[in-house]
Structures are given as C-alpha cells and as structure tokens.
Design a protein around this motif. Sequence first.
Motif, PDB file in Angstrom:
ATOM      1  N   ALA A 191      46.842 -24.546  -3.455  1.00 12.57           N
ATOM      2  CA  ALA A 191      46.493 -23.651  -4.561  1.00 12.57           C
ATOM      3  C   ALA A 191      47.288 -22.353  -4.465  1.00 12.57           C
ATOM      4  CB  ALA A 191      44.999 -23.367  -4.554  1.00 12.57           C
ATOM      5  N   PHE A 192      47.511 -21.889  -3.240  1.00 11.16           N
ATOM      6  CA  PHE A 192      48.335 -20.696  -3.040  1.00 11.16           C
ATOM      7  C   PHE A 192      49.756 -20.955  -3.522  1.00 11.16           C
ATOM      8  CE2 PHE A 192      51.323 -18.524  -0.087  1.00 11.16           C
ATOM      9  CZ  PHE A 192      51.106 -17.218  -0.504  1.00 11.16           C
ATOM     10  N   ALA A 193      50.310 -22.119  -3.187  1.00 12.71           N
ATOM     11  CA  ALA A 193      51.672 -22.451  -3.603  1.00 12.71           C
ATOM     12  C   ALA A 193      51.787 -22.480  -5.126  1.00 12.71           C
ATOM     13  CB  ALA A 193      52.088 -23.793  -3.017  1.00 12.71           C
ATOM     14  N   VAL A 194      50.774 -22.979  -5.800  1.00 10.87           N
ATOM     15  CA  VAL A 194      50.783 -23.002  -7.265  1.00 10.87           C
ATOM     16  C   VAL A 194      50.769 -21.579  -7.822  1.00 10.87           C
ATOM     17  CG1 VAL A 194      49.441 -23.621  -9.317  1.00 10.87           C
ATOM     18  CG2 VAL A 194      49.771 -25.296  -7.486  1.00 10.87           C
ATOM     19  N   ALA A 195      49.969 -20.694  -7.220  1.00 11.60           N
ATOM     20  CA  ALA A 195      49.930 -19.294  -7.660  1.00 11.60           C
ATOM     21  C   ALA A 195      51.285 -18.625  -7.456  1.00 11.60           C
ATOM     22  CB  ALA A 195      48.838 -18.537  -6.898  1.00 11.60           C
ATOM     23  N   VAL A 196      51.942 -18.940  -6.352  1.00 13.66           N
ATOM     24  CA  VAL A 196      53.268 -18.385  -6.081  1.00 13.66           C
ATOM     25  C   VAL A 196      54.294 -18.944  -7.072  1.00 13.66           C
ATOM     26  CG1 VAL A 196      55.160 -18.378  -4.398  1.00 13.66           C
ATOM     27  CG2 VAL A 196      52.826 -17.876  -3.656  1.00 13.66           C
ATOM     28  N   LEU A 197      54.202 -20.240  -7.342  1.00 17.79           N
ATOM     29  CA  LEU A 197      55.088 -20.847  -8.340  1.00 17.79           C
ATOM     30  C   LEU A 197      54.911 -20.184  -9.704  1.00 17.79           C
ATOM     31  CD1 LEU A 197      55.003 -24.711  -7.692  1.00 17.79           C
ATOM     32  CD2 LEU A 197      57.062 -23.293  -7.878  1.00 17.79           C
ATOM     33  N   ASP A 198      53.671 -19.913 -10.061  1.00 13.98           N
ATOM     34  CA  ASP A 198      53.394 -19.254 -11.343  1.00 13.98           C
ATOM     35  C   ASP A 198      54.081 -17.896 -11.414  1.00 13.98           C
ATOM     36  OD1 ASP A 198      51.879 -21.364 -12.227  1.00 13.98           O
ATOM     37  OD2 ASP A 198      49.943 -20.422 -11.787  1.00 13.98           O
ATOM     38  N   ARG A 199      54.005 -17.128 -10.324  1.00 16.67           N
ATOM     39  CA  ARG A 199      54.632 -15.805 -10.305  1.00 16.67           C
ATOM     40  C   ARG A 199      56.163 -15.944 -10.374  1.00 16.67           C
ATOM     41  NH1 ARG A 199      52.582 -11.120  -8.684  1.00 16.67           N
ATOM     42  NH2 ARG A 199      50.859 -11.993  -9.913  1.00 16.67           N
ATOM     43  N   TYR A 200      56.688 -16.893  -9.642  1.00 14.45           N
ATOM     44  CA  TYR A 200      58.142 -17.121  -9.661  1.00 14.45           C
ATOM     45  C   TYR A 200      58.602 -17.529 -11.061  1.00 14.45           C
ATOM     46  CZ  TYR A 200      62.707 -19.001  -8.273  1.00 14.45           C
ATOM     47  OH  TYR A 200      64.055 -19.250  -8.164  1.00 14.45           O
ATOM     48  N   PHE A 201      57.814 -18.374 -11.709  1.00 15.11           N
ATOM     49  CA  PHE A 201      58.196 -18.834 -13.040  1.00 15.11           C
ATOM     50  C   PHE A 201      58.056 -17.719 -14.070  1.00 15.11           C
ATOM     51  CE2 PHE A 201      57.320 -21.551 -16.920  1.00 15.11           C
ATOM     52  CZ  PHE A 201      58.651 -21.883 -17.101  1.00 15.11           C
ATOM     53  N   GLU A 202      57.117 -16.807 -13.877  1.00 11.41           N
ATOM     54  CA  GLU A 202      57.019 -15.639 -14.757  1.00 11.41           C
ATOM     55  C   GLU A 202      58.341 -14.873 -14.752  1.00 11.41           C
ATOM     56  OE1 GLU A 202      53.789 -13.200 -13.527  1.00 11.41           O
ATOM     57  OE2 GLU A 202      52.245 -14.688 -14.044  1.00 11.41           O
ATOM     58  N   ARG A 203      58.942 -14.746 -13.585  1.00 12.48           N
ATOM     59  CA  ARG A 203      60.215 -14.038 -13.475  1.00 12.48           C
ATOM     60  C   ARG A 203      61.340 -14.844 -14.113  1.00 12.48           C
ATOM     61  NH1 ARG A 203      59.128 -11.978  -7.228  1.00 12.48           N
ATOM     62  NH2 ARG A 203      57.378 -10.618  -7.798  1.00 12.48           N
ATOM     63  N   THR A 204      61.266 -16.153 -13.985  1.00 16.98           N
ATOM     64  CA  THR A 204      62.255 -17.004 -14.645  1.00 16.98           C
ATOM     65  C   THR A 204      62.134 -16.879 -16.159  1.00 16.98           C
ATOM     66  OG1 THR A 204      62.161 -18.584 -12.798  1.00 16.98           O
ATOM     67  CG2 THR A 204      63.113 -19.370 -14.871  1.00 16.98           C
ATOM     68  N   GLU A 205      60.910 -16.829 -16.655  1.00 16.36           N
ATOM     69  CA  GLU A 205      60.699 -16.681 -18.092  1.00 16.36           C
ATOM     70  C   GLU A 205      61.219 -15.333 -18.592  1.00 16.36           C
ATOM     71  OE1 GLU A 205      57.017 -19.337 -19.556  1.00 16.36           O
ATOM     72  OE2 GLU A 205      56.444 -17.692 -18.228  1.00 16.36           O
ATOM     73  N   ALA A 206      61.159 -14.303 -17.742  1.00 16.35           N
ATOM     74  CA  ALA A 206      61.710 -13.001 -18.131  1.00 16.35           C
ATOM     75  C   ALA A 206      63.224 -13.101 -18.294  1.00 16.35           C
ATOM     76  CB  ALA A 206      61.357 -11.944 -17.093  1.00 16.35           C
ATOM     77  N   ILE A 207      63.866 -13.869 -17.431  1.00 19.72           N
ATOM     78  CA  ILE A 207      65.315 -14.095 -17.550  1.00 19.72           C
ATOM     79  C   ILE A 207      65.616 -14.897 -18.811  1.00 19.72           C
ATOM     80  CG2 ILE A 207      67.318 -15.221 -16.495  1.00 19.72           C
ATOM     81  CD1 ILE A 207      66.032 -14.620 -13.762  1.00 19.72           C
ATOM     82  N   ILE A 208      64.783 -15.888 -19.093  1.00 17.32           N
ATOM     83  CA  ILE A 208      64.951 -16.682 -20.311  1.00 17.32           C
ATOM     84  C   ILE A 208      64.852 -15.788 -21.546  1.00 17.32           C
ATOM     85  CG2 ILE A 208      63.835 -18.433 -21.766  1.00 17.32           C
ATOM     86  CD1 ILE A 208      63.113 -19.905 -19.153  1.00 17.32           C
ATOM     87  N   ALA A 209      63.877 -14.889 -21.560  1.00 17.02           N
ATOM     88  CA  ALA A 209      63.697 -13.990 -22.702  1.00 17.02           C
ATOM     89  C   ALA A 209      64.906 -13.083 -22.888  1.00 17.02           C
ATOM     90  CB  ALA A 209      62.438 -13.156 -22.520  1.00 17.02           C
ATOM     91  N   ALA A 210      65.510 -12.651 -21.765  1.00 13.79           N
ATOM     92  CA  ALA A 210      66.645 -11.733 -21.831  1.00 13.79           C
ATOM     93  C   ALA A 210      67.968 -12.442 -22.136  1.00 13.79           C
ATOM     94  CB  ALA A 210      66.771 -10.976 -20.513  1.00 13.79           C
ATOM     95  N   THR A 211      67.985 -13.755 -22.063  1.00 16.11           N
ATOM     96  CA  THR A 211      69.229 -14.503 -22.307  1.00 16.11           C
ATOM     97  C   THR A 211      69.058 -15.451 -23.491  1.00 16.11           C
ATOM     98  OG1 THR A 211      68.553 -16.093 -20.585  1.00 16.11           O
ATOM     99  CG2 THR A 211      70.058 -14.316 -19.938  1.00 16.11           C
ATOM    100  N   LEU A 212      68.315 -16.512 -23.302  1.00 16.09           N
ATOM    101  CA  LEU A 212      68.102 -17.465 -24.395  1.00 16.09           C
ATOM    102  C   LEU A 212      67.390 -16.819 -25.578  1.00 16.09           C
ATOM    103  CD1 LEU A 212      66.961 -20.640 -22.410  1.00 16.09           C
ATOM    104  CD2 LEU A 212      69.193 -20.216 -23.427  1.00 16.09           C
ATOM    105  N   GLY A 213      66.586 -15.810 -25.307  1.00 15.15           N
ATOM    106  CA  GLY A 213      65.846 -15.156 -26.377  1.00 15.15           C
ATOM    107  C   GLY A 213      66.529 -13.934 -26.963  1.00 15.15           C
ATOM    108  N   ASP A 214      67.739 -13.656 -26.528  1.00 10.86           N
ATOM    109  CA  ASP A 214      68.464 -12.474 -27.000  1.00 10.86           C
ATOM    110  C   ASP A 214      69.228 -12.800 -28.277  1.00 10.86           C
ATOM    111  OD1 ASP A 214      69.926 -10.201 -27.388  1.00 10.86           O
ATOM    112  OD2 ASP A 214      71.050 -10.309 -25.505  1.00 10.86           O
ATOM    113  N   ASP A 215      68.678 -12.423 -29.420  1.00 12.61           N
ATOM    114  CA  ASP A 215      69.310 -12.781 -30.686  1.00 12.61           C
ATOM    115  C   ASP A 215      70.482 -11.874 -31.043  1.00 12.61           C
ATOM    116  OD1 ASP A 215      67.965 -10.470 -31.380  1.00 12.61           O
ATOM    117  OD2 ASP A 215      66.584 -11.436 -32.782  1.00 12.61           O
TER     118      ASP A 215
END
Length: 206
Positions: free
Chosen positions: A51-75
């Motif tokens: 369960a801890f690993a899943v929580a850590v994965l969630d936090r890591y993926f939040e940061r990945t999604e921020a990169i996605i927003a700044a690149t793939l989401g940059d219109d």
Amino acid sequence: MGRHSLRERFIESGVMTLHQRGFFGVGVREICAEANAPQGSFINHFGSKEAFAVAVLDRYFERTEAIIAATLGDDTRTAMDRLTAYFDVITDALAGAGWRHGCMISNMSLEAAEHSDLIRGRLEQIFASLTQHFSAGIRAAQAAGSVRADLDPDELADVLLSSWHGAMLRMKVERSSKAIDRFKRVMLSTLLIPPASEPAPNPGHA
C-alpha cells in the motif's frame, strides 16, 4: 495535522528511496529510517509495504502528469512539438541522475508487478492514463497533418510508450543515453513520419 505531515514525510522520502533502490531493495525499517519516523507509524498510515508503494507511485505519477500538462498540454506549441517536448524533458531528468535510476513506473512494473496484484493493478491504471494522454496528442498531430494518419492513435500511443519504457530500462543497464538516443532517432522518425504526401528530401540530391 501531525498525522498528515508524517504521512507526507513517508511518501516524499519514499519517492526517492524506492526510485533509487527499488521495491525489494529496501525494507520497512529502512523506509522508516529514511523518513526519520517511528516504525510503528508506518503500519498505522499504510497498513502494508504494498500500500505504501502504491501511495509512492501515485505521488510519482502526479509529477509525471505535471510534465504532461507542461508539454502535451501546452497549446502554445505545435502538436508535434508537444509530443517531442515530453521526451526531451524526461531525458533531461534521466541525464541529471546519471542515467542510473530510470522511471519508477517502469522499474516497479519489472520488479513488483508479478508479486503484487495491488501494485500491478495501479500500474495498469497508470499505463492506461499515459496511453490516453499520448493518444490525444497523436490524434491532434494527425489532425494537423504532422503525423501519419494511417495508424490508430491508441495503438500508436501504446507502441510508442512501450518502446520508450523499454529504452529507459536498457538505459539503466548501459548507464548511458544510447538507448534513449536510439528511441528518438528511430522510433520518432519511423512511427511519427510525415504523411506520404509530404515525402522526406532525398539525401542523394542537392
């Protein structure tokens, strides 16, 4: 507030610890030591290491999604530039780590998915979300005429991401940018080629 702060300390510390040393490379005692937290509080907050690993994965993926927003989401970028920008930003991060640690999502998939249905299930959701983001980016590039339109964008996104994550795993073995460079040179220029109506220049002619 104290309980929330302690949980945050575990997760923030865990992102670094699990990324660098892996799920099986560190025990609960070491996780607690890295977070400077009592061992009993780990179970109170997470219940299990999985369960801890899943929580850590969630936090890591939040940061990945921020990169996605700044690149793939940059219109403000062209559709094709959005796709390549994502890989460039991640490449810079990989270089900053000396090509050593790779992507936690890839690492956890290789290491823990076979042993934990909980982790495997979360990884499956993460990959589905990544594919959805890239499919949307590819679809936009197809509409703009900068990416071949004869392939299904969902399948193209899936193949592209599978190749990318494979390149990051190979990168960790070689401890160099070679696999990443090959991915960009070969995959991006063959899967994301211009439409047939816009042939590439013939290098044999001036």
